[in-house]
Design a protein around this motif. Structure first.
Motif, PDB file in Angstrom:
ATOM      1  N   GLU A  14     -45.007 -12.801  20.787  1.00  0.00           N
ATOM      2  CA  GLU A  14     -43.989 -12.600  21.817  1.00  0.00           C
ATOM      3  C   GLU A  14     -44.641 -12.443  23.182  1.00  0.00           C
ATOM      4  O   GLU A  14     -45.775 -11.959  23.307  1.00  0.00           O
ATOM      5  CB  GLU A  14     -43.158 -11.359  21.502  1.00  0.00           C
ATOM      6  N   GLU A  18     -40.184  -6.366  25.873  1.00  0.00           N
ATOM      7  CA  GLU A  18     -39.994  -6.152  24.439  1.00  0.00           C
ATOM      8  C   GLU A  18     -38.517  -6.106  24.063  1.00  0.00           C
ATOM      9  O   GLU A  18     -38.156  -6.381  22.914  1.00  0.00           O
ATOM     10  CB  GLU A  18     -40.682  -4.849  24.004  1.00  0.00           C
ATOM     11  N   ALA A  66     -46.438  -9.611  17.242  1.00  0.00           N
ATOM     12  CA  ALA A  66     -45.486  -8.599  16.764  1.00  0.00           C
ATOM     13  C   ALA A  66     -45.680  -8.318  15.284  1.00  0.00           C
ATOM     14  O   ALA A  66     -45.754  -7.159  14.874  1.00  0.00           O
ATOM     15  CB  ALA A  66     -44.056  -9.062  17.054  1.00  0.00           C
TER      16      ALA A  66
END
Length: 673
Positions: A14, A18, A66
Motif C-alpha cells: 500500500e 492508511e 501490509a
C-alpha cells in the motif's frame, strides 16, 4: 520440476494514507523456479514495478507491505532487518532498472561504481583483486576493451553499454534471482536483441532465475519460460509461454493481442481496450476489468472473481471460468474497416533534396570550430499529399534532426526543403511563421512538451493564438471541437495536463497539432512511451484523421510493427544518411541493404513457435563527428568487402519505388547486366 526459488503469498503493498490507501499490489501469489525466466506483463500503473520494489524492500516514502510473505531460497525477506536486507540486495537478488542513466552516478567512473557492488557482496581482498573482478564482469557482459571502459564516465557510453554496466553491477553479488525492470524499453531493436541474448547466455552460465518485467509481447515470446499477466494490482493469468501465446484465457490478455499492430491489419481499426486502469484506491465490488471487458455480464460487476487453476502452475482470475471453462482461443473482436474514400493522388506535398544539418564542434578558450557533427548528411525524400512516410533507424542516426530540419526548427546547413511551391530554407520571419501553420509536430513525450501550469484548453489554442486565427469565442469553440475529435470530453479544456493518462496526454498533443489545420504532421516517436492498448488508440486516431482530413505524416519511429500498420513508404536511416527506401511491403518483405536486414531480424516476434535468425551487429554506431571512410556501415556489416572501405556506395534502383545504397547491390546489378 525445478524447486521454487522465490515464493510470494498474499502480498499486499500500500501507498499513502492508511485510512484510504492505494493498493498497488493486492493479494499477489507468485512463484519463480530456479533457472527459469518469468515475465510479468501488463499496462503502466498495474503494479509491476511496485512488485519488484516490494521484493527488494525499496518502497518509496509512504509505502508499506501490509500483509503477505516473500521467501527467497527459504529466507523470509520480510522478517530480515534492514542491515540483513542490504546483503540480500545485490547479493542473492540483483536488479536492473529501466533507465540506466538515472541509476548510474554521473560523476563516478564506471569501474568505481561496479567496484562498490563487488566490495559489498564479494569476499575479495585487496584493490587489485576487486579491479580484476570488475574487468571480468565488464568482459562477461560483452563490453569491448573492458579495462579502458572502467576509467570512463556513464555519459561516455552508449545506451546499450550503460545497460550492460547495470547488468554487470547486478551480477557483482552472483545473484540467484535477477529482476529486470523493462531492461530494453529505451533501447533500439538491435541493442535490445544484444541485451536479451546476453541475459539468456548469463542465465545458462550461472543458473540464475530472472523476473522480466515488460509490456512487450515479442520480448516475452522470445525470452520467458512462463508469464504472469497483471492488472490493477492483481495477477489475472499465469501460464507457460507456449500455452499463453496459443490460447490466452483472460479477456484482458486477449485484448492485448488484438491491440498489436501489423501489416495484416492495415485496412482495419486496431482493437482497443476502452477506458483506463481503475484507480487503485478504489473499493472493488466486482471484477476490476469488468468496466472495460466486452464479455462482462451483470455478475462481473457484483462478484469478485476467485483464482481458477487451469493446469499445474497455471490459472486465470475470471468468472467465465468459475463454473464451466469457456473454450480457449483468441476471441476475435469485429472492428470497423478503414475505407480509403478519398483519393489524394500522388501530388508531392513535401520534397527534400540533399538535406544536411551539421553542428559545429568548438574547442579552446576562443571557441574555435575544430570539426562538425554531421547529424544529417544529404537526405532526400518526398511525401505525397495524404500519405505516410516512416523514417526508421537506431537512436543517434539523425531521425529527429531530419524532422526538425524539415520544419526549420533547426536551420539546415545545406539542401532544399520544398513545401508545396515554397522553398522553406529561403523563408524568414513572418512569412515562415505563417507557413508553419501548415506543418506541425507531435513529440515523443507529451508531458514534457506541454506547459504543466497551463490549462489544456489554452495549450490547444496556443497555436491558433500565435497564427492570429479567430477571436477568443471562436477559439474556445474550436478547442471543444478538437477535443471531441480526438476522443476527449469538452470539460478536459478546464483541466491541467497532470490530470490525464499518458494516452490522453498524447491525444491533447494531437489536438494541439490539428488546431492550426496543418497539411503535414511530423510524428516523432508518438507511441514509443505508450502501452500496446493505448498505442492502438493513438494509431487508430491518426489513421482516422488522415482519412478524414487528407493529412500527410512524417512518422519517426523504431517500432517496425507500427510502420507495417501505418506507413505507405519507409526510409531506413544510418549515421545521417538514407540507406534504403521504398514501399512498406517492398522494404519489410524484401530488405536489400545489410543494415535493413539486420534491423528487421532483431525485431522480437510475439510468437514463440516462430524461429528467426538474428543478424548480429557488433559494436555501436560510429560518431557522426567522425564517420568511417567509405560506406558508413562497413565496420559493423557482416558482408563488408574491401571496396566498402574506399567509397560511399551510390543509390541503386531496385524497382520504380525501391532503392538502396550498397556496393553489394551494385555488384549484383553489374553481374546481371
Amino acid at each position: 520440476m525445478r524447486d521454487p526459488l522465490l515464493q510470494i503469498n498474499g502480498l499486499k503493498t500500500e501507498l499513502g494514507d492508511e485510512s484510504n490507501p492505494v493498493r498497488v499490489v493486492d493479494g499477489m501469489d507468485l512463484q519463480i523456479r530456479r533457472g527459469e525466466t518469468l515475465a510479468l506483463l501488463g499496462e503502466s500503473g498495474c503494479g509491476k514495478s511496485m512488485t519488484a520494489l516490494s521484493m527488494m524492500r525499496l518502497l518509496p516514502h509512504g509505502g508499506r507491505i501490509a500483509t503477505g510473505s516473500i521467501h527467497l531460497d527459504g529466507d523470509d525477506l520480510l522478517a530480515l532487518s534492514e542491515r540483513e536486507m542490504r546483503s540480500v540486495r545485490g547479493g542473492k537478488m540483483g536488479m536492473i532498472f529501466q533507465e540506466p542513466m538515472t541509476s548510474l552516478n554521473p560523476v563516478m567512473r564506471v569501474g568505481e561504481q561496479i567496484a562498490e557492488a563487488v566490495r559489498l557482496h564479494d569476499e575479495l581482498k585487496g584493490r587489485a583483486a576487486v579491479q580484476q573482478r570488475v574487468v571480468e564482469l565488464l568482459d562477461a557482459v560483452g563490453i569491448p576493451d573492458p579495462e579502458r571502459r572502467t576509467r570512463e564516465y556513464p555519459h561516455q557510453l552508449s545506451g546499450g553499454m550503460k545497460q550492460r554496466v547495470m547488468i554487470a553491477m547486478a551480477l557483482a553479488g552472483r545473484p540467484e534471482l535477477l529482476i529486470a525492470d523493462e531492461p530494453t524499453t529505451a533501447l533500439d531493436v538491435t541493442i535490445q536483441a544484444q541485451v536479451l541474448r546476453l541475459l539468456k547466455q548469463l542465465q545458462r552460465e550461472t543458473g540464475m532465475a530472472i523476473l522480466l518485467i515488460t509490456h512487450d509481447l515479442g520480448v516475452v515470446a522470445e525470452s520467458a519460460d512462463r508469464l504472469a499477466v497483471m492488472y490493477a494490482g492483481q495477477i489475472v493469468e499465469t501460464a507457460d509461454v507456449a500455452d499463453f501465446f496459443a490460447a490466452p484465457k483472460h479477456p484482458y490478455s486477449r485484448k492485448l493481442f488484438q491491440s498489436l499492430p501489423d501489416s495484416h491489419k492495415r485496412d482495419e481499426q486496431l482493437a482497443v481496450i476502452e477506458g483506463s486502469v481503475p484507480p487503485l484506491d478504489s473499493r472493488f465490488e466486482g471484477c476490476r476489468f469488468a468496466e472495460r471487458c466486452e464479455l462482462a455480464v451483470a455478475r462481473c460487476h457484483k462478484e469478485i472473481p476467485a483464482w481458477n487453476p487451469t493446469a499445474p502452475q497455471q490459472g486465470v482470475r475470471c468468472l467465465l471460468y468459475a463454473d464451466k471453462p469457456i473454450q480457449p482461443g483468441v476471441r476475435e473482436t469485429k472492428v470497423q474497416a478503414v475505407r480509403h474514400d478519398v483519393d489524394h493522388g500522388e501530388t508531392q506535398l513535401l520534397q527534400v533534396e540533399g538535406l544536411k544539418v551539421y553542428f559545429p564542434i568548438h574547442k579552446g578558450v576562443f571557441r574555435r570550430v575544430v570539426g562538425h557533427v554531421r547529424a544529417v548528411d544529404g537526405v532526400s525524400l518526398a511525401i505525397p499529399k495524404g500519405r505516410t512516410l516512416a523514417l526508421v533507424g537506431e537512436s543517434g542516426c539523425g531521425k529527429t534532426t531530419v524532422g526538425k530540419g524539415i520544419l526549420q526548427l533547426i536551420r539546415p546547413t545545406a539542401g532544399s526543403v520544398r513545401f508545396g511551391v515554397d522553398e522553406l530554407t529561403e523563408m524568414r520571419g513572418e512569412a515562415l511563421r505563417r507557413r508553419r501553420g501548415d506543418m506541425q509536430i507531435i513529440f515523443q513525450d507529451p508531458m514534457s512538451s506541454m506547459n504543466p501550469r497551463m490549462l489544456v484548453g489554452d495549450i490547444v489554442a496556443e497555436g491558433m493564438l500565435a497564427q492570429g486565427m479567430g477571436d477568443r469565442t471562436g477559439r474556445q469553440r474550436r478547442v471543444v471541437e478538437l477535443l471531441e475529435q480526438v476522443g476527449l470530453p469538452a470539460d478536459a479544456a478546464s483541466r491541467y495536463p497532470h490530470e490525464f493518462s499518458g494516452g490522453q496526454r498524447q491525444r491533447i498533443c494531437v489536438a494541439r497539432a490539428l488546431a492550426v489545420e496543418p497539411q503535414l504532421i511530423v510524428c516523432d516517436e508518438p507511441t514509443s512511451a505508450l502501452d500496446v492498448s493505448v498505442q492502438a488508440q493513438i494509431l487508430n486516431l491518426l489513421k482516422s484523421l488522415q482519412r478524414q482530413l487528407g493529412l500527410s505524416y512524417f512518422f519517426i519511429t523504431h517500432n517496425i510493427s507500427v510502420v507495417a500498420y501505418l506507413a505507405d513508404e519507409v526510409a531506413v536511416m544510418y549515421l545521417g544518411r538514407i540507406v534504403e527506401q521504398g514501399r512498406v511491403d517492398e522494404v519489410l518483405e524484401a530488405p536489400a541493404h545489410p543494415y535493413t536486414q539486420a534491423l528487421l531480424s532483431a525485431v522480437p516476434v510475439p510468437d514463440p513457435q516462430r524461429q528467426r535468425s538474428v543478424i548480429r551487429l557488433e559494436g555501436d554506431m560510429p560518431s557522426p563527428s567522425d564517420p568511417p571512410a567509405g560506406c558508413h556501415f562497413h565496420p559493423r556489416c557482416p558482408e563488408a568487402m574491401a571496396h566498402c572501405r574506399a567509397a560511399y556506395p551510390d543509390s541503386v534502383s531496385l524497382s520504380g519505388s525501391h532503392r538502396a545504397s550498397c556496393h553489394l547491390l551494385a555488384t549484383d546489378a553489374a553481374s546481371h547486366s
